[in-house]
Design a protein around this motif. Structure first.
Motif, PDB file in Angstrom:
ATOM      1  N   GLN A   9       0.807  -1.458  -0.001  1.00 29.84           N
ATOM      2  CA  GLN A   9       0.053   0.007  -0.010  1.00 29.84           C
ATOM      3  C   GLN A   9       0.811   1.235   0.040  1.00 29.84           C
ATOM      4  O   GLN A   9       0.433   2.279  -0.605  1.00 29.84           O
ATOM      5  CB  GLN A   9      -0.849   0.015   1.234  1.00 29.84           C
ATOM      6  CG  GLN A   9      -1.923   0.893   1.184  1.00 29.84           C
ATOM      7  CD  GLN A   9      -2.752   1.176  -0.118  1.00 29.84           C
ATOM      8  OE1 GLN A   9      -3.459   0.048  -0.443  1.00 29.84           O
ATOM      9  NE2 GLN A   9      -2.770   2.330  -0.741  1.00 29.84           N
ATOM     10  N   ARG A  10       2.030   1.205   0.889  1.00 29.28           N
ATOM     11  CA  ARG A  10       2.972   2.335   0.697  1.00 29.28           C
ATOM     12  C   ARG A  10       3.464   2.426  -0.747  1.00 29.28           C
ATOM     13  O   ARG A  10       3.622   3.606  -1.297  1.00 29.28           O
ATOM     14  CB  ARG A  10       4.248   2.093   1.607  1.00 29.28           C
ATOM     15  CG  ARG A  10       3.675   2.027   2.835  1.00 29.28           C
ATOM     16  CD  ARG A  10       5.102   1.958   3.913  1.00 29.28           C
ATOM     17  NE  ARG A  10       6.020   3.094   3.714  1.00 29.28           N
ATOM     18  CZ  ARG A  10       7.439   2.959   4.210  1.00 29.28           C
ATOM     19  NH1 ARG A  10       7.483   2.041   4.819  1.00 29.28           N
ATOM     20  NH2 ARG A  10       8.158   3.771   4.156  1.00 29.28           N
ATOM     21  N   TRP A  11       3.729   1.458  -1.465  1.00 27.79           N
ATOM     22  CA  TRP A  11       4.239   1.783  -2.828  1.00 27.79           C
ATOM     23  C   TRP A  11       3.108   2.293  -3.714  1.00 27.79           C
ATOM     24  O   TRP A  11       3.324   3.214  -4.560  1.00 27.79           O
ATOM     25  CB  TRP A  11       4.572   0.394  -3.446  1.00 27.79           C
ATOM     26  CG  TRP A  11       5.510  -0.371  -2.718  1.00 27.79           C
ATOM     27  CD1 TRP A  11       6.577   0.290  -1.632  1.00 27.79           C
ATOM     28  CD2 TRP A  11       6.418  -1.803  -3.026  1.00 27.79           C
ATOM     29  NE1 TRP A  11       7.499  -0.708  -1.274  1.00 27.79           N
ATOM     30  CE2 TRP A  11       7.088  -1.832  -1.776  1.00 27.79           C
ATOM     31  CE3 TRP A  11       5.729  -2.807  -3.535  1.00 27.79           C
ATOM     32  CZ2 TRP A  11       7.835  -2.972  -1.962  1.00 27.79           C
ATOM     33  CZ3 TRP A  11       6.365  -3.902  -3.362  1.00 27.79           C
ATOM     34  CH2 TRP A  11       7.336  -4.077  -2.485  1.00 27.79           C
ATOM     35  N   ARG A  12       1.772   1.878  -3.590  1.00 30.73           N
ATOM     36  CA  ARG A  12       0.654   2.463  -4.323  1.00 30.73           C
ATOM     37  C   ARG A  12       0.317   3.899  -3.927  1.00 30.73           C
ATOM     38  O   ARG A  12       0.220   4.716  -4.797  1.00 30.73           O
ATOM     39  CB  ARG A  12      -0.633   1.783  -4.006  1.00 30.73           C
ATOM     40  CG  ARG A  12      -0.560  -0.002  -4.489  1.00 30.73           C
ATOM     41  CD  ARG A  12      -2.010  -0.576  -4.296  1.00 30.73           C
ATOM     42  NE  ARG A  12      -1.675  -1.829  -4.533  1.00 30.73           N
ATOM     43  CZ  ARG A  12      -1.813  -2.377  -5.693  1.00 30.73           C
ATOM     44  NH1 ARG A  12      -1.757  -1.919  -6.686  1.00 30.73           N
ATOM     45  NH2 ARG A  12      -1.516  -3.947  -5.807  1.00 30.73           N
ATOM     46  N   ASN A  13       0.685   4.221  -2.739  1.00 27.54           N
ATOM     47  CA  ASN A  13       0.526   5.629  -2.431  1.00 27.54           C
ATOM     48  C   ASN A  13       1.700   6.559  -2.948  1.00 27.54           C
ATOM     49  O   ASN A  13       1.554   7.645  -3.291  1.00 27.54           O
ATOM     50  CB  ASN A  13       0.658   5.978  -0.794  1.00 27.54           C
ATOM     51  CG  ASN A  13      -0.643   5.047  -0.081  1.00 27.54           C
ATOM     52  OD1 ASN A  13      -1.568   4.998  -0.868  1.00 27.54           O
ATOM     53  ND2 ASN A  13      -0.367   4.744   1.278  1.00 27.54           N
ATOM     54  N   ALA A  14       3.042   6.075  -2.819  1.00 24.92           N
ATOM     55  CA  ALA A  14       4.071   6.433  -3.553  1.00 24.92           C
ATOM     56  C   ALA A  14       3.767   6.900  -5.170  1.00 24.92           C
ATOM     57  O   ALA A  14       4.381   7.835  -5.606  1.00 24.92           O
ATOM     58  CB  ALA A  14       5.284   5.672  -3.429  1.00 24.92           C
ATOM     59  N   THR A  36      11.354  -2.212   1.595  1.00 25.38           N
ATOM     60  CA  THR A  36      10.101  -1.352   1.568  1.00 25.38           C
ATOM     61  C   THR A  36      10.171   0.362   1.163  1.00 25.38           C
ATOM     62  O   THR A  36       9.640   0.604   0.231  1.00 25.38           O
ATOM     63  CB  THR A  36       9.318  -1.571   2.719  1.00 25.38           C
ATOM     64  OG1 THR A  36       8.922  -2.987   3.378  1.00 25.38           O
ATOM     65  CG2 THR A  36       7.887  -0.772   2.523  1.00 25.38           C
ATOM     66  N   ALA A  37      10.905   0.785   2.001  1.00 23.15           N
ATOM     67  CA  ALA A  37      11.300   2.115   1.552  1.00 23.15           C
ATOM     68  C   ALA A  37      11.779   2.246   0.582  1.00 23.15           C
ATOM     69  O   ALA A  37      11.781   3.456  -0.379  1.00 23.15           O
ATOM     70  CB  ALA A  37      12.380   2.735   2.645  1.00 23.15           C
ATOM     71  N   ARG A  38      12.952   1.638  -0.039  1.00 21.63           N
ATOM     72  CA  ARG A  38      13.708   1.792  -1.356  1.00 21.63           C
ATOM     73  C   ARG A  38      12.795   1.383  -2.534  1.00 21.63           C
ATOM     74  O   ARG A  38      13.154   2.326  -3.420  1.00 21.63           O
ATOM     75  CB  ARG A  38      15.125   0.708  -1.372  1.00 21.63           C
ATOM     76  CG  ARG A  38      16.146   1.498  -0.642  1.00 21.63           C
ATOM     77  CD  ARG A  38      17.273   0.536  -0.980  1.00 21.63           C
ATOM     78  NE  ARG A  38      18.582   1.284  -0.419  1.00 21.63           N
ATOM     79  CZ  ARG A  38      19.310   2.308  -1.224  1.00 21.63           C
ATOM     80  NH1 ARG A  38      18.773   2.462  -2.390  1.00 21.63           N
ATOM     81  NH2 ARG A  38      20.377   2.667  -0.890  1.00 21.63           N
ATOM     82  N   ILE A  39      12.097   0.522  -2.449  1.00 27.70           N
ATOM     83  CA  ILE A  39      11.189   0.180  -3.551  1.00 27.70           C
ATOM     84  C   ILE A  39      10.232   1.446  -3.623  1.00 27.70           C
ATOM     85  O   ILE A  39       9.816   1.809  -4.728  1.00 27.70           O
ATOM     86  CB  ILE A  39      10.337  -1.115  -3.384  1.00 27.70           C
ATOM     87  CG1 ILE A  39      11.217  -2.311  -3.370  1.00 27.70           C
ATOM     88  CG2 ILE A  39       9.405  -1.165  -4.459  1.00 27.70           C
ATOM     89  CD1 ILE A  39      12.044  -2.526  -4.650  1.00 27.70           C
ATOM     90  N   GLY A  40       9.597   1.924  -2.688  1.00 29.17           N
ATOM     91  CA  GLY A  40       8.777   2.822  -2.602  1.00 29.17           C
ATOM     92  C   GLY A  40       9.393   4.427  -2.888  1.00 29.17           C
ATOM     93  O   GLY A  40       8.760   5.385  -3.312  1.00 29.17           O
ATOM     94  N   GLY A  41      10.685   4.390  -2.819  1.00 33.55           N
ATOM     95  CA  GLY A  41      11.279   5.650  -2.939  1.00 33.55           C
ATOM     96  C   GLY A  41      11.387   6.709  -2.181  1.00 33.55           C
ATOM     97  O   GLY A  41      11.331   7.892  -2.246  1.00 33.55           O
ATOM     98  N   ILE A  42      10.827   6.465  -0.859  1.00 38.44           N
ATOM     99  CA  ILE A  42      10.613   7.112   0.441  1.00 38.44           C
ATOM    100  C   ILE A  42      11.843   7.045   1.381  1.00 38.44           C
ATOM    101  O   ILE A  42      12.168   5.911   1.836  1.00 38.44           O
ATOM    102  CB  ILE A  42       9.312   6.994   1.139  1.00 38.44           C
ATOM    103  CG1 ILE A  42       8.173   6.734   0.022  1.00 38.44           C
ATOM    104  CG2 ILE A  42       8.989   7.744   2.282  1.00 38.44           C
ATOM    105  CD1 ILE A  42       7.890   8.205  -0.690  1.00 38.44           C
ATOM    106  N   LEU A  43      12.434   8.140   1.569  1.00 37.99           N
ATOM    107  CA  LEU A  43      13.614   8.107   2.493  1.00 37.99           C
ATOM    108  C   LEU A  43      13.020   8.453   4.047  1.00 37.99           C
ATOM    109  O   LEU A  43      12.165   8.943   4.149  1.00 37.99           O
ATOM    110  CB  LEU A  43      14.485   9.346   1.815  1.00 37.99           C
ATOM    111  CG  LEU A  43      15.145   9.145   0.637  1.00 37.99           C
ATOM    112  CD1 LEU A  43      15.968  10.267   0.286  1.00 37.99           C
ATOM    113  CD2 LEU A  43      15.928   7.700   0.595  1.00 37.99           C
TER     114      LEU A  43
END
Length: 433
Positions: free
Chosen positions: A292-297, A425-432
């Motif tokens: 879901q984090r990836w979809r939000n990203a 999870t963070a790297r795939i989503g691109g969120i630091l």
């Protein structure tokens, strides 16, 4: 710090694709080439899936090559229903390339070429001169002889991938130069196997081979070029030492059961091997909150589309290595498929999500501190029965234990699961942060 040079050898299913995506987020991970081999799917499907995922990740310069089409003990391979259950019959949960998708640079009516531009005019290998029962015994169904009661072909998987060692190869006039290494093509070996040999000879242990499928290609390279054994650095996903396996007998692990003979030879080759098995991958579970984090990203990236100021907090939260919204949704889709499949298969083990088998192996290739290992002489049982154990079991080699010079394998037994899953999870989503 210099770049990490990598060769990927994969039977590209869902977790292989996630491993590719994870590596794509590192600026210092240099993917020299990707090899598609049999396992979760047939070899041609693995090649196609790999090329498709690389295109989604915008890694257009990574050459994709064919590896072995069957285990060393068989002439043909059929994917089994177990792999289809966890990966879908297409290997990517039904989210793979459409029927009209073509590999970049290819035309539907053009002759097949490998990563070096060599035209391939292939035919099925001639069957041995023997009776039909002997021929059938050379067919592997997901690692089991076709006669074995555990052989369970996947639906729609009856297009046999026969070993094509007898393929005729000719130089193509286009002279593509996609490979990073100085490759000298040999028609006697699959292009991917030759690539391993030539690249290890060039870079030695400065290149790491990451094998997330059966070890047939690695074994073939070592058999053809024994001189590379002392130079080969291998991180493999496969095997299990301290817990049950995930095959019918709960002893063997899926990648090893495909070709136990090859795996046993690799273990005894003297190469620098790190075994990332079920002992650690079952501790690294990815749940629905991550997808879901990836979809939000993906939604955030589309909404911004240049509208968010570069110096704003919202913009700074997006990594410079962020994947495209299309790639993020694809990764979320395939991961959700796997999460559901694992939960259905064993809610006891996978209530928290899917195990990140192949992504963990890829991560260990970049950062060995994620796992702690014991160095142990290892063997793979190649027969089942009294005084033989169970075929496919990875276990300490008692002969090696009394020989201090016997090759040792770095067997991962502990993992910093929280750190890895969080970073993944963070790297795939691109969120630091």
């Amino acid at each position: 710090m210099g770049s990490h040079k990598l060769i990927l050898d994969m039977d590209t299913g869902i977790d292989d694709a996630l491993a590719l995506a994870y590596l794509a987020t590192f600026s210092d991970a240099e993917l020299l080439g990707a090899i598609g081999t049999y396992g979760n799917v047939a070899t041609d499907t693995a090649v196609r899936n790999t090329a498709y995922v690389l295109e989604l990740l915008e890694l257009h310069d990574v050459p994709v090559m064919r590896g072995s089409q069957a285990p060393s003990w068989a002439a043909a391979f059929i994917p089994d229903a177990g792999c289809a259950q966890f990966h879908g019959t297409d290997g990517l949960g039904g989210f793979g390339p459409s029927a009209d998708w073509h590999m970049p640079g290819s035309m539907s009516d053009s002759p097949k070429t490998d990563a070096y531009g060599h035209r391939q005019e292939c035919r099925m290998a001639d069957p041995p001169e023997t009776d039909v029962h002997a021929i059938r015994s050379l067919i592997s169904v997901g690692g089991y002889d076709v006669h074995d009661p555990h052989a369970n072909p996947a639906v729609d998987s009856f297009s046999l991938s026969f070993a094509s060692d007898q393929c005729e190869t000719h130089n193509d006039s286009r002279n593509r130069t996609t490979a990073t290494a100085d490759v000298r093509y040999s028609p006697a070996l699959p292009a991917g196997v030759q690539f391993i040999i030539d690249t290890v000879r060039r870079y030695g242990n400065d290149v790491t081979v990451v094998a997330t499928g059966p070890l047939t290609d690695i074994d073939a390279a070592l058999q053809a070029a024994p001189d590379i054994a002392g130079k080969l650095r291998l991180v493999m996903m496969g095997g299990t030492l301290t817990q049950e396996g995930n095959c019918w007998d709960l002893t063997a692990e899926t990648n090893i059961i495909q070709d136990p003979e090859a795996a046993n030879r690799v273990f005894h080759s003297g190469a620098d091997i790190t075994m990332v098995g079920l002992d650690v991958t079952h501790q690294c579970l990815l749940g629905g909150e991550a997808t879901q984090r990836w979809r939000n990203a993906a939604a955030l990236s589309e909404q911004s589309d240049g509208a968010i100021p570069v110096d704003s907090p919202a913009h700074s939260a997006i990594s410079q290595h962020a994947l495209s919204p299309r790639a993020l949704r694809f990764l979320a889709d395939i991961a959700d498929f796997s999460i559901a499949a694992n939960l259905k298969a064993d809610a006891r083990l996978f209530s928290a999500g899917m195990p990140l088998h192949d992504p963990l192996a890829a991560a260990v290739a970049l950062d060995q501190t994620l796992v702690s290992c014991i160095d142990l002489p290892m063997k793979v049982e190649t027969q089942t029965g009294d005084f033989h154990g169970t075929r496919g079991r990875t276990i300490g080699d008692p002969e090696g234990l009394i020989d201090p010079l016997a090759p040792r394998v770095h067997v991962a037994l502990h993992v910093d699961a929280e750190r890895f899953v969080s970073e993944f999870t963070a790297r795939i989503g691109g969120i630091l942060g």
